[in-house]
Design a protein around this motif. Structure first.
Motif, PDB file in Angstrom:
ATOM      1  N   ALA A 241      57.055  50.698 115.082  1.00  0.00           N
ATOM      2  CA  ALA A 241      57.854  49.842 115.964  1.00  0.00           C
ATOM      3  C   ALA A 241      57.598  48.211 115.709  1.00  0.00           C
ATOM      4  O   ALA A 241      58.527  47.613 116.052  1.00  0.00           O
ATOM      5  N   THR A 242      56.581  47.871 115.137  1.00  0.00           N
ATOM      6  CA  THR A 242      56.363  46.304 114.786  1.00  0.00           C
ATOM      7  C   THR A 242      56.106  45.957 113.544  1.00  0.00           C
ATOM      8  O   THR A 242      56.145  44.773 113.284  1.00  0.00           O
ATOM      9  N   LEU A 318      63.320  50.085 120.352  1.00  0.00           N
ATOM     10  CA  LEU A 318      64.816  50.344 120.226  1.00  0.00           C
ATOM     11  C   LEU A 318      65.054  49.532 118.977  1.00  0.00           C
ATOM     12  O   LEU A 318      65.749  50.017 118.216  1.00  0.00           O
ATOM     13  N   MET A 319      64.839  48.241 119.059  1.00  0.00           N
ATOM     14  CA  MET A 319      65.330  47.183 118.063  1.00  0.00           C
ATOM     15  C   MET A 319      64.550  47.338 116.863  1.00  0.00           C
ATOM     16  O   MET A 319      65.078  46.966 115.621  1.00  0.00           O
ATOM     17  N   GLY A 320      63.447  47.546 116.776  1.00  0.00           N
ATOM     18  CA  GLY A 320      62.517  47.423 115.546  1.00  0.00           C
ATOM     19  C   GLY A 320      62.376  48.813 114.799  1.00  0.00           C
ATOM     20  O   GLY A 320      61.878  48.648 113.629  1.00  0.00           O
ATOM     21  N   ASN A 321      62.879  49.961 115.584  1.00  0.00           N
ATOM     22  CA  ASN A 321      62.797  51.215 114.654  1.00  0.00           C
ATOM     23  C   ASN A 321      63.995  52.156 115.058  1.00  0.00           C
ATOM     24  O   ASN A 321      64.781  52.504 114.260  1.00  0.00           O
ATOM     25  N   ILE A 322      64.321  52.303 116.609  1.00  0.00           N
ATOM     26  CA  ILE A 322      65.181  53.503 116.651  1.00  0.00           C
ATOM     27  C   ILE A 322      66.611  52.809 116.231  1.00  0.00           C
ATOM     28  O   ILE A 322      67.317  54.011 115.483  1.00  0.00           O
ATOM     29  N   THR A 326      68.249  54.700 113.245  1.00  0.00           N
ATOM     30  CA  THR A 326      69.488  55.718 113.505  1.00  0.00           C
ATOM     31  C   THR A 326      70.696  55.664 112.688  1.00  0.00           C
ATOM     32  O   THR A 326      71.282  56.544 112.031  1.00  0.00           O
ATOM     33  N   LEU A 327      70.907  54.244 112.320  1.00  0.00           N
ATOM     34  CA  LEU A 327      72.017  53.914 111.582  1.00  0.00           C
ATOM     35  C   LEU A 327      71.879  54.147 110.216  1.00  0.00           C
ATOM     36  O   LEU A 327      72.902  54.878 109.195  1.00  0.00           O
ATOM     37  N   GLY A 328      70.610  54.356 109.688  1.00  0.00           N
ATOM     38  CA  GLY A 328      70.242  54.949 108.186  1.00  0.00           C
ATOM     39  C   GLY A 328      70.504  56.343 108.112  1.00  0.00           C
ATOM     40  O   GLY A 328      71.110  56.743 107.114  1.00  0.00           O
ATOM     41  N   ASN A 329      70.089  56.912 109.199  1.00  0.00           N
ATOM     42  CA  ASN A 329      70.219  58.337 109.209  1.00  0.00           C
ATOM     43  C   ASN A 329      71.570  58.749 109.216  1.00  0.00           C
ATOM     44  O   ASN A 329      72.030  59.616 108.307  1.00  0.00           O
TER      45      ASN A 329
END
Length: 349
Positions: A241-242, A318-322, A326-329
């Protein structure tokens, strides 16, 4: 004296006559007995011959029946063997047939009602969470191995964890968002489903996956599965996340779902349970070992670490990972699995 002799001789002659007649009678009786015995012997011999002939014929018939039964059994065995060979030969679909199966699956998913899709999506999120928990409990909890042999440590993380989770998803028919991106886009490109049906499936499965993943993270925390050694869960959540720049997380998401959707592709190429599990194992093991990012798995791993005290906020998660993952997936599934295989196998249809 002469008279007496005569008297004596006369009876002797009479007796001799009687004896002669008795001899004739006896001889006649013997001949009759002998003839009767011979007749009985001939009759018995004839009966024996008839019975022997009957048994010989019976044995010949039985032999013929046995040979016929053996021939029929051999034919049946050969037929069954050919059927088994045919079944095993037809178990694996060709790539065009696999793409057609994906398109057919998209139509089934498009026709499912919202509640069914959400329920199956919830379980999919939880099952992937179980895989993430196994990853944390085995590979993530082996610091000595990680220090001595980082490559082997990563392989252990890959082999024990998410392959289990995706296997359970496939075998139970659960709805996993990352796999649905490939399946639904295959149907959309083939004009078998509409954009509205695709968006509905994606939104419902994504929401259900998120709910199921977070639910399992909370259940694992309540069960104190990592209470004795929470450091691995905290470290995983903090790193994801960070520490990842947006583009790095995005590209890792692309590469991850390329492999995940190839695993889903492999499960559609076979009808056997063993074949499906084997098709899942290598791609999923590979993506975890190489450190790629899966949005649904992270929906469990990051909240799980946060519950144990990881210094991660919801916005960072949410912003640093999910979001970037998700967009990459989505891009990985759309471009390199659904898109490529549509161009190869679905475009001319």
């Amino acid at each position: 004296m002469t008279t007496c002799a005569t008297i004596i001789i006369a009876p002797s002659a009479a007796r001799r006559g009687t004896l002669a007649r008795s001899s004739v009678v006896n001889a006649t009786a013997k001949r009759r007995i002998t003839a009767t015995a011979a007749s009985k012997t001939l009759s018995s011999s004839s009966t024996f011959k008839r019975e022997s002939s009957f048994f010989a014929d019976h044995q010949k018939v039985a032999s013929r029946i046995g040979k016929g039964r053996d021939a029929a059994l051999t034919t049946t065995t050969k037929t069954r063997s050919r059927k088994l060979v045919t079944v095993h030969a037809s178990d694996a679909k060709t790539p065009p047939e696999t793409f057609a199966a994906a398109v057919a699956t998209s139509e089934k998913k498009a026709g499912a009602d919202t509640m069914s899709t959400f329920a199956l999506s919830f379980t999919a999120g939880a099952l992937i969470g179980f895989g993430g928990l196994l990853l944390t409990s085995v590979g993530g909890s082996s610091p000595a191995l990680a220090a001595a042999n980082p490559g082997l440590s990563n392989l252990v993380k890959g082999a024990f964890g998410l392959p289990f989770g995706l296997s359970m998803v496939i075998l139970t028919g659960a709805e996993l968002f990352t796999g649905n991106v490939f399946v639904m886009l295959s149907g959309l490109l083939s004009k078998k489903v509409t954009q509205a049906q695709v968006m509905k499936n994606w939104l419902v499965s994504y929401a259900g996956n998120f709910a199921g993943s977070v639910f399992l993270a909370y259940m694992a925390y309540m069960a104190m599965t990592s209470a004795a050694n929470p450091a691995p869960a905290i470290a995983i959540a903090t790193m994801k996340a960070t520490t990842l720049p947006f583009m790095v997380a995005f590209v890792r998401g692309v590469l991850c779902n390329w492999l995940v959707c190839l695993a889903v592709w492999g499960t559609m190429a076979t009808t056997s349970v063993a074949g499906k599990i084997l098709a899942i194992f290598w791609p999923i093991t590979a993506f975890v070992t190489m450190g790629f990012e899966h949005s649904i798995a992270n929906m469990f791993l990051i909240p799980h670490g946060m519950l144990y005290g990881a210094d991660v906020s919801v916005s960072q998660m949410l912003m640093g990972n999910i979001l970037p993952v998700t967009l990459g997936n989505i891009v990985g599934a759309a471009a390199f699995v659904a898109g490529v295989h549509y161009l190869a196998y679905g475009r001319n249809k």
